[in-house]
Motif scaffolding. Structure first.
Motif, short mmCIF file in Angstrom:
data_model
loop_
_atom_site.label_atom_id
_atom_site.label_comp_id
_atom_site.label_asym_id
_atom_site.label_seq_id
_atom_site.Cartn_x
_atom_site.Cartn_y
_atom_site.Cartn_z
N GLN A 1 -40.97 -0.03 -17.50
CA GLN A 1 -41.84 -0.40 -18.61
C GLN A 1 -42.41 0.83 -19.30
OE1 GLN A 1 -44.82 -3.34 -17.46
NE2 GLN A 1 -43.46 -4.13 -15.86
N VAL A 2 -42.74 1.85 -18.53
CA VAL A 2 -43.33 3.07 -19.09
C VAL A 2 -42.35 3.77 -20.01
CG1 VAL A 2 -44.07 5.41 -18.48
CG2 VAL A 2 -44.98 3.45 -17.23
N ILE A 3 -41.10 3.93 -19.58
CA ILE A 3 -40.15 4.70 -20.39
C ILE A 3 -39.63 3.89 -21.56
CG2 ILE A 3 -38.06 4.14 -19.07
CD1 ILE A 3 -39.06 7.56 -20.60
N ARG A 4 -39.45 2.59 -21.38
CA ARG A 4 -38.93 1.78 -22.49
C ARG A 4 -39.94 1.63 -23.61
NH1 ARG A 4 -33.95 0.36 -21.58
NH2 ARG A 4 -33.19 -0.36 -19.55
N ALA A 5 -41.22 1.81 -23.32
CA ALA A 5 -42.23 1.76 -24.38
C ALA A 5 -42.02 2.88 -25.39
CB ALA A 5 -43.63 1.85 -23.78
N ALA A 6 -41.47 4.02 -24.93
CA ALA A 6 -41.21 5.15 -25.83
C ALA A 6 -39.74 5.26 -26.19
CB ALA A 6 -41.67 6.46 -25.16
N GLU B 1 -52.73 8.69 -17.79
CA GLU B 1 -53.10 8.50 -19.20
C GLU B 1 -53.41 9.81 -19.89
OE1 GLU B 1 -56.92 8.40 -16.79
OE2 GLU B 1 -54.86 7.63 -16.59
N ARG B 2 -53.67 10.86 -19.10
CA ARG B 2 -53.95 12.18 -19.68
C ARG B 2 -52.70 12.98 -19.97
NH1 ARG B 2 -57.99 12.00 -15.51
NH2 ARG B 2 -56.79 13.46 -14.24
N PHE B 3 -51.53 12.45 -19.65
CA PHE B 3 -50.29 13.18 -19.88
C PHE B 3 -49.91 13.26 -21.35
CE2 PHE B 3 -48.36 12.28 -15.40
CZ PHE B 3 -49.42 12.97 -14.84
N GLY B 4 -50.56 12.48 -22.19
CA GLY B 4 -50.28 12.55 -23.61
C GLY B 4 -49.54 11.33 -24.12
N GLU B 5 -49.41 11.28 -25.44
CA GLU B 5 -48.73 10.17 -26.09
C GLU B 5 -47.28 10.54 -26.41
OE1 GLU B 5 -50.21 7.31 -26.35
OE2 GLU B 5 -52.07 8.12 -25.52
N GLY B 6 -46.58 9.57 -26.98
CA GLY B 6 -45.22 9.82 -27.44
C GLY B 6 -44.24 10.02 -26.30
N VAL B 7 -43.08 10.61 -26.66
CA VAL B 7 -41.99 10.77 -25.69
C VAL B 7 -42.38 11.68 -24.55
CG1 VAL B 7 -39.66 11.68 -25.39
CG2 VAL B 7 -40.19 10.29 -27.40
N GLU B 8 -43.04 12.80 -24.84
CA GLU B 8 -43.37 13.76 -23.79
C GLU B 8 -44.25 13.14 -22.72
OE1 GLU B 8 -45.55 18.12 -23.44
OE2 GLU B 8 -44.42 17.61 -25.25
N GLY B 9 -45.30 12.43 -23.13
CA GLY B 9 -46.18 11.80 -22.16
C GLY B 9 -45.48 10.72 -21.37
N ALA B 10 -44.65 9.90 -22.05
CA ALA B 10 -43.93 8.82 -21.37
C ALA B 10 -42.95 9.38 -20.35
CB ALA B 10 -43.21 7.96 -22.39
N VAL B 11 -42.25 10.44 -20.71
CA VAL B 11 -41.28 11.06 -19.79
C VAL B 11 -42.00 11.62 -18.57
CG1 VAL B 11 -39.70 13.00 -19.50
CG2 VAL B 11 -39.50 11.53 -21.50
N ASP B 12 -43.13 12.29 -18.78
CA ASP B 12 -43.87 12.84 -17.64
C ASP B 12 -44.31 11.73 -16.69
OD1 ASP B 12 -43.55 15.40 -18.48
OD2 ASP B 12 -45.57 15.66 -19.28
N GLY C 1 -27.83 15.60 -15.87
CA GLY C 1 -29.09 15.29 -16.52
C GLY C 1 -29.22 13.83 -16.90
N ASP C 2 -30.38 13.53 -17.48
CA ASP C 2 -30.72 12.18 -17.92
C ASP C 2 -31.41 12.30 -19.26
OD1 ASP C 2 -31.49 9.56 -18.22
OD2 ASP C 2 -33.10 9.65 -16.72
N ARG C 3 -30.82 11.74 -20.28
CA ARG C 3 -31.38 11.84 -21.62
C ARG C 3 -32.78 11.23 -21.68
NH1 ARG C 3 -28.04 8.44 -24.56
NH2 ARG C 3 -28.90 9.22 -26.53
N ALA C 4 -33.05 10.22 -20.85
CA ALA C 4 -34.37 9.57 -20.86
C ALA C 4 -35.44 10.43 -20.20
CB ALA C 4 -34.29 8.23 -20.15
N GLN C 5 -35.04 11.54 -19.55
CA GLN C 5 -36.03 12.43 -18.94
C GLN C 5 -36.21 13.72 -19.74
OE1 GLN C 5 -36.10 12.72 -14.51
NE2 GLN C 5 -34.31 11.39 -14.57
#
Length: 725
Positions: free
Chosen positions: A614-619, A696-707, A568-572
């Motif tokens: 850039q997308v994942i490091r923002a969260a 942008e419709r995937f949501g905010e926070g960690v869940e949206g960034a991971v998706d 696994g990957d903790r960032a995912q």
């Protein structure tokens, strides 16, 4: 089986070639470079033909042999499976069983590496199994650590013939006689190939860091940690095949290996990998598949309810829930037989309940209690009733059996868990850690409206309760054994009477112990465990960062040895992963944890990875983002959603091969070469082109960034990000 092509004008049996190199690689086609391989492949071809003929004959003989019963039948079926699996592999691959060869500094004779081992009629080793220790340098040698190698050659096969090959040299003396000396050429060429709906064959290009993990021992828990494209899934599947070959504790007779993937598209994608490695006995599944109710279960609508059900404490509520149905009667009763009236006291009931062997599932334990009650009553009986008839009379006593049914009822797992969600007082009794408002939140009007969050509790309940039909089957098994013993006793009596002196070896059959051994209880009607119930000797878990504590319990219960490969990957992790891997897994009950990290992204081009980072490091600023090893020179396309169809049409017109995927647009209809998936269902997969719609419709926070991060990093060639309505 593809056959090598004859060399024009050659009249020697050895003058044929397994090479079909394109004109642009004419320099590599020089017989001085390929002649040694061709001579070896001639011997391999002859040995393959001989092996196929011998295996076919052996398989036919095994299929014609009497099946027998019990262990004999099992041994015969195992041999048929072994012969059939090897025969299928040989017929499937032919010469392309061979991955390549290496030459040692101290030995000019090449060592050829294959998917399977192969010897000729004289016992000469023609192919060394890739999983054997002798083959390790082919995968693990590097220029910093050559492991005694002078050179190494890898092949690319197409249609059963070699379409390209690459050489690496590790010493100055080995430079002569090689045509391709780029040590990364074979690997990088494989990365740029088109994808399909099945995972590609990458065995020949396994890298040294991956091979070290594949060959690691099976004791304890090995975590394979790595970001997108680092080859975690490749490592996990090849490790499963290697462990079954190298570790005698993991053979199919000893539990075997289970591979657990995140979803069904993943299982479809990797379905052919293990058979291509010569392993057909590994079971694969998703967590849904472990429980019958999983097929129709939907997501939990309330995140708070999902959180409550995901805890190990909630799973532990199953034990007190079952214990409420295991309390002995506090009053005695009369039991009337055809010969006498007996008394069954409260102390007798308690003694019968205490006689249950530790660890026996609830439903299966009722047979032990019944037998203990019958033994207690039989000890009281002073009549001359034959024991078998007395037992039959007691079993037919409705009052006795009715009292047993009430005191220790047969319970369905679905009823037990359903009651927790519909009877607040029952849930409060079984889960005292819950607050009143939490108990209210867990209640629902329909007890069997199963969700994914219910599956660990249903599984725990089924493990604790056992099979509801086991008691009935036990009675049938006992009756079948008794009937078989009676039949054999008649045969023994006939043989003894026919013995002339009555003192020969035949009279030994009169002993009860010997007569008992003549009855093969395994061949008589009995219960069979579900194949996914285990126990398994080793479990591989991919995308393990998503598992809850409750879901880990489902896997722990199936692997008593606690031997796991955790990938696994903790960032995912869509719901966050704040702990370290050891902290997380120790909380889940695993131990002896070792973490192996993969930090090179072999899949995602650097152009795509730069934007995904850039997308994942923002969260998650500390996300373990791997470094890409290659660049396509194609920038990420950004545009409106209206570009979708034009982009796909242009790509399909330009590429006759490959697979694309539209992620995030449920309105898009998939075709044979263009998939349509959610970010969750895209995990673990890869595509030549990814069209990401409305991230942008995937949501905010960690869940949206991971998706967004997961969706972007599925691309192996091109990525298009489309935004807007």
């Amino acid at each position: 089986m593809p056959t090598p092509s004859p060399v024009p004008g050659a009249d020697s049996p050895a003058a044929f070639t397994a090479f079909a190199l394109p004109a642009r690689l004419a320099a590599k086609a020089d017989p001085a470079l390929t002649g040694g391989d061709d001579r070896h492949f001639a011997a391999v071809t002859a040995a393959l033909e001989q092996s196929v003929a011998e295996l076919t004959a052996s398989l036919d003989a095994a299929l014609r042999s009497p099946g027998g019963a019990g262990r004999a039948a099992m041994d015969r079926d195992t041999e048929v499976h072994r012969l059939g699996a090897r025969l299928r592999t040989l017929r499937r691959f032919g010469l392309d069983l061979c991955l390549g060869h290496f030459v040692r500094e101290d030995d000019p004779e090449p060592v050829y590496i294959g998917r399977l081992g192969l010897t000729d009629g004289d016992g000469r080793r023609l192919l060394t199994d890739w999983r054997s220790p002798a083959a390790e340098p082919f995968f693990a040698a590097t220029h910093a650590r050559p492991m005694g190698l002078a050179s190494r050659r890898r092949y690319r096969w197409s249609g059963g013939l070699i379409s390209d090959y690459w050489d690496e040299v590790f010493t100055a003396d080995a430079l002569e006689g090689h045509a391709a000396l780029d040590d990364q050429s074979a690997f990088l060429a494989s990365l740029g190939g088109h994808r399909s709906d099945r995972m590609r064959d990458v065995l020949a290009t396994i890298q040294a860091d991956q091979d070290a993990i594949i060959r690691a021992g099976s004791r304890g828990t090995l975590v394979v940690d790595g970001g997108p494209g680092t080859g975690k899934t490749v490592v996990a599947l090849h490790r499963a095949a290697h462990l079954l070959y190298a570790d005698p504790r993991l053979g199919h007779r000893r539990g075997g290996v289970l591979v657990v993937g995140p979803h069904q598209p993943y299982l479809n994608y990797v379905d052919d990998v293990l058979p291509s490695l010569g392993e057909e006995g590994v079971r694969t599944c998703t967590l849904r598949d472990l429980v019958p109710e999983g097929a129709a279960a939907g997501p939990e609508a309330d995140p708070e309810v999902a959180r409550l059900k995901s805890s190990a404490a909630m799973v532990r509520a199953i034990e007190p829930a079952v214990a409420l149905y295991e309390e002995p009667p506090t009053e005695g009763m009369e039991v009337v037989t055809h010969w006498s009236t007996l008394w069954l006291s409260a102390a007798d009931w308690a003694a019968a309940f205490d006689a249950v062997e530790p660890g026996t599932p609830h439903n299966e334990a009722r047979g032990q209690i019944r037998d203990e009650l019958l033994a207690i009553l039989a000890d009281q009986d002073e009549s001359d009733a034959p024991p078998a008839l007395l037992r039959r009379s007691l079993l037919g006593n409705r009052k006795l059996i009715g009292a047993l049914n009430r005191a220790w009822p047969i319970i369905e797992a679905t009823d037990l868990v359903g009651d927790l969600w519909t009877v607040p007082a029952y849930l409060r009794r079984c889960a005292p850690h819950l607050a009143i408002e939490e108990i209210r939140a867990l209640q629902r009007p329909v007890p069997d409206a199963w969700t994914l969050s219910d599956l660990p509790l249903l599984d725990a309940a089924r493990q604790r309760l056992g099979d509801p039909g086991s008691s009935v089957r036990k009675l049938r098994q006992d009756a079948a054994v008794a009937a078989e013993r009676e039949r054999r006793a008649v045969v023994v009596d006939t043989l003894v009477r026919a013995d002339d002196d009555g003192e020969g070896a035949v009279t030994m059959l009169l002993h009860d112990d010997l007569q008992s051994t003549l009855v093969d209880e395994g061949a008589l009607p009995g219960a069979e465990r579900e194949p996914l119930q285990g126990p398994f000797a080793h479990i591989v878990v991919d995308e393990a960062q998503e598992l809850t504590d409750a879901e880990w319990q489902m896997l722990r219960s199936r692997c008593p040895s606690r031997s796991f490969t955790v990938v696994g990957d903790r960032a995912q992790a869509r719901h966050g992963f704040a702990a370290t891997w050891p902290e997380r897994l120790e909380r889940a009950g695993l131990d002896r944890i070792t973490v192996a990290s993969l930090g090179v992204n072999y899949r995602t081009p650097s152009e795509v990875m730069a934007e995904a980072e850039q997308v994942i490091r923002a969260a998650l600023p500390d996300a373990n983002v791997p470094s890409s090893v290659r660049s396509t020179g194609v920038p990420v396309h950004h545009g409106p959603v209206s570009d979708r169809d034009a982009l796909l049409d242009a790509w399909l017109a330009e590429h006759a091969e490959g697979v694309a995927c539209v992620i995030g647009d449920p309105a898009f209809t998939a075709t044979s070469r263009v998939r349509s998936l959610t970010p969750e269902l895209a995990k673990g997969l890869e595509f030549d082109l990814v069209v990401l719609v409305g991230p942008e419709r995937f949501g905010e926070g960690v869940e949206g960034a991971v998706d967004r991060y997961v969706a972007m990093t599925r691309a192996t060639q091109r990525l298009a990000v489309l935004t807007g309505p």
